[in-house]
Design a protein around this motif. Sequence first.
Motif, PDB file in Angstrom:
ATOM      1  N   ILE A   1       0.840  -1.200   0.000  1.00  0.00           N
ATOM      2  CA  ILE A   1       0.000   0.000   0.000  1.00  0.00           C
ATOM      3  C   ILE A   1       0.876   1.252   0.000  1.00  0.00           C
ATOM      4  N   GLY A   2       1.970   1.211   0.794  1.00  0.00           N
ATOM      5  CA  GLY A   2       2.856   2.368   0.924  1.00  0.00           C
ATOM      6  C   GLY A   2       3.452   2.781  -0.398  1.00  0.00           C
ATOM      7  N   THR A   3       4.017   1.813  -1.150  1.00  0.00           N
ATOM      8  CA  THR A   3       4.623   2.159  -2.432  1.00  0.00           C
ATOM      9  C   THR A   3       3.557   2.532  -3.447  1.00  0.00           C
ATOM     10  N   LEU A   4       2.347   1.969  -3.272  1.00  0.00           N
ATOM     11  CA  LEU A   4       1.248   2.332  -4.181  1.00  0.00           C
ATOM     12  C   LEU A   4       0.904   3.807  -4.016  1.00  0.00           C
ATOM     13  N   ILE A   5       0.812   4.257  -2.744  1.00  0.00           N
ATOM     14  CA  ILE A   5       0.504   5.676  -2.484  1.00  0.00           C
ATOM     15  C   ILE A   5       1.652   6.546  -2.984  1.00  0.00           C
TER      16      ILE A   5
END
Lengths: 279, 87
Positions: free
Chosen positions: A142-146
């Motif tokens: 999720i972090g790298t997606l954001i």
Amino acid sequence: MTVTAVIGTVLMVTGTVVSVLAAWGIVDFPSPISRMHAATKPASLGLALLALGAGLAAGSWRLSGVAGLIAVFLFVTTPISGHMLGRAAYLAGQAGHLVHDDLARAHPEPLRAGDPVRGGFSVTRWAALIAVWMLLWRDVSIGTLIGGTVIAAVVETVRRGFSRDTNLRVWGLVVFLVRYVGMVVSSNLRVAWEVITPSNEKIREAIVAVPLKTTSIPAALLVANAVSYTPGSLTLELTDHPLVLYVHVLHFTTIEDVHHQVAHLERLVSRALPERTTA
Amino acid sequence: MDVVVTVIQITLALGALLALVRALKGPDLADRIVAVDLVLILLAGGLAAQGARSGVETFVPVVVVVALIVFAGTVLVARFIEWRDTQ
């Protein structure tokens, strides 16, 4: 030793030879801008080959992928820094003896972004940018997606600022990339030859103004980048209204020769990035 | 592999020495920054070769950082030279 390790080692050795020739070149060449010719072309190829070779030799495809991204970054940025430094050296009066100088008479207007264009949202481009971001972090979460979405938003906003109704043709881009790689190799061979042969007498430096036919800024930037990777030429300045490219050449013969060379590149680029006729 | 990497690193170091000669000689700032950039690039190349020998992947961020610094630094110095000459 596996086949990939052998290929990686060969790439690393080639990269080493190329980078050391660059170092020799900046000692050997006569004037500051000619030394930039010697430094920009081999430095990007040298480090790209070394990083790619190291990735392959270590036997990691992920490493090779990241090394490929580093190589792309180098090929985009090195001509820009060469261009800025060359222009600064020219303005500082360090250009040396020029056989022909179009920049002296010009009053260049710096290139600016056009009016922002609305729309142009592309899922593929956003997805590609997010994928590159995840690859760099080597983490799908999720972090790298954001993070990737934020980066993609910034890149897309900047890109839209520069877009003057330019399309992208995949086949034209493939043809261009193949020719581009060929140009990078041949310009490096040329620099290597210049460095190895001791005589600097044949060097006749000149700056030639080349008006571009295109009105698209992305296409003009791509031509400016490609010119820096053609043998014996370096982009010094790009001005808007109209788009004119100022090319520094090491072996000046005739103005028509330079125009012809750039026109050839422009044809290749315009097949990859054609202008939209019905806006 | 070890021998090849050592030879590569020695060659790159010799190249960096050559570039340092130009960095010391100048004559102008533009020449020095081109030379120092090349030293950094040769250094990153040597680190990449070390990564190939040891299999340690930490060389990747270093190469990324060097590529960024070389670009940002050169652009900064080019801007500075142009600013200096308008003074």
